[in-house]
Motif scaffolding. Structure first.
Motif, mmCIF file in Angstrom:
data_model
loop_
_atom_site.group_PDB
_atom_site.id
_atom_site.type_symbol
_atom_site.label_atom_id
_atom_site.label_comp_id
_atom_site.label_asym_id
_atom_site.label_seq_id
_atom_site.Cartn_x
_atom_site.Cartn_y
_atom_site.Cartn_z
ATOM 1 N N SER A 6 0.831 -1.130 0.072
ATOM 2 C CA SER A 6 -0.085 -0.042 0.023
ATOM 3 C C SER A 6 0.773 1.351 -0.065
ATOM 4 O O SER A 6 0.592 2.326 -0.612
ATOM 5 N N SER A 7 2.183 1.252 0.679
ATOM 6 C CA SER A 7 3.063 2.344 0.560
ATOM 7 C C SER A 7 3.676 2.477 -0.523
ATOM 8 O O SER A 7 3.702 3.739 -0.915
ATOM 9 N N ASN A 8 3.988 1.300 -1.197
ATOM 10 C CA ASN A 8 4.715 1.395 -2.576
ATOM 11 C C ASN A 8 3.696 2.209 -3.540
ATOM 12 O O ASN A 8 3.871 2.868 -4.372
ATOM 13 N N MET A 74 -3.644 15.232 -5.215
ATOM 14 C CA MET A 74 -2.795 14.528 -4.068
ATOM 15 C C MET A 74 -4.123 14.429 -3.040
ATOM 16 O O MET A 74 -3.996 13.481 -2.258
ATOM 17 N N ASN A 75 -4.928 15.063 -2.886
ATOM 18 C CA ASN A 75 -6.128 15.255 -2.014
ATOM 19 C C ASN A 75 -6.587 13.793 -2.310
ATOM 20 O O ASN A 75 -7.077 12.992 -1.413
ATOM 21 N N LYS A 76 -7.137 13.521 -3.424
ATOM 22 C CA LYS A 76 -7.609 12.405 -4.008
ATOM 23 C C LYS A 76 -7.008 11.001 -3.646
ATOM 24 O O LYS A 76 -7.423 10.023 -3.241
ATOM 25 N N GLU A 80 -7.686 7.994 -1.307
ATOM 26 C CA GLU A 80 -7.676 6.648 -1.619
ATOM 27 C C GLU A 80 -6.903 5.697 -0.794
ATOM 28 O O GLU A 80 -7.131 4.595 -0.764
ATOM 29 N N HIS A 81 -5.737 6.156 -0.408
ATOM 30 C CA HIS A 81 -4.627 5.275 0.246
ATOM 31 C C HIS A 81 -4.926 5.654 1.771
ATOM 32 O O HIS A 81 -4.188 4.956 2.690
ATOM 33 N N GLY A 82 -5.836 6.132 2.354
ATOM 34 C CA GLY A 82 -6.171 6.387 3.814
ATOM 35 C C GLY A 82 -5.252 7.148 4.560
ATOM 36 O O GLY A 82 -4.994 7.003 5.874
ATOM 37 N N VAL A 83 -4.560 7.995 4.069
ATOM 38 C CA VAL A 83 -3.684 8.918 4.536
ATOM 39 C C VAL A 83 -4.035 10.345 4.466
ATOM 40 O O VAL A 83 -3.240 11.209 4.640
#
Length: 86
Positions: A6-8, A74-76, A80-83
């Motif tokens: 997920s981080s990648n 970047m907000n999108k 999507e990645h929960g950060v």
């Protein structure tokens, strides 16, 4: 493993959007403002030609649009990645 992948995926999406913005920035500032200026000189815009307009004002307008695009996209990606910040 899931957190690592997920981080990648997050950083891959982040780097992709940065490269897109840098490519647009390079084409507008270097391409339209310098390399293609003689070609764009035949197109009149506001008492001057399009090449001069891109070199002086058009590139600034595009850069500001890129800033807004980057922030929105970047907000999108963050959501999507929960950060995201919320």
């Amino acid at each position: 493993m899931t957190e690592h992948s997920s981080s990648n995926a997050y950083w891959s999406a982040n780097i992709r959007v940065i490269f897109i913005c840098l490519a647009i920035w390079a084409v507008v500032s270097y391409g339209f403002g310098i390399l293609l200026r003689p070609v764009l000189a035949s197109i009149p815009v506001g008492g001057s030609d399009l090449g001069f307009w891109f070199a002086q004002q058009g590139s600034i307008v595009i850069f500001i649009a890129l800033i807004f695009y980057y922030a929105i996209y970047m907000n999108k990606i963050d959501r999507e990645h929960g950060v995201d910040e919320e």
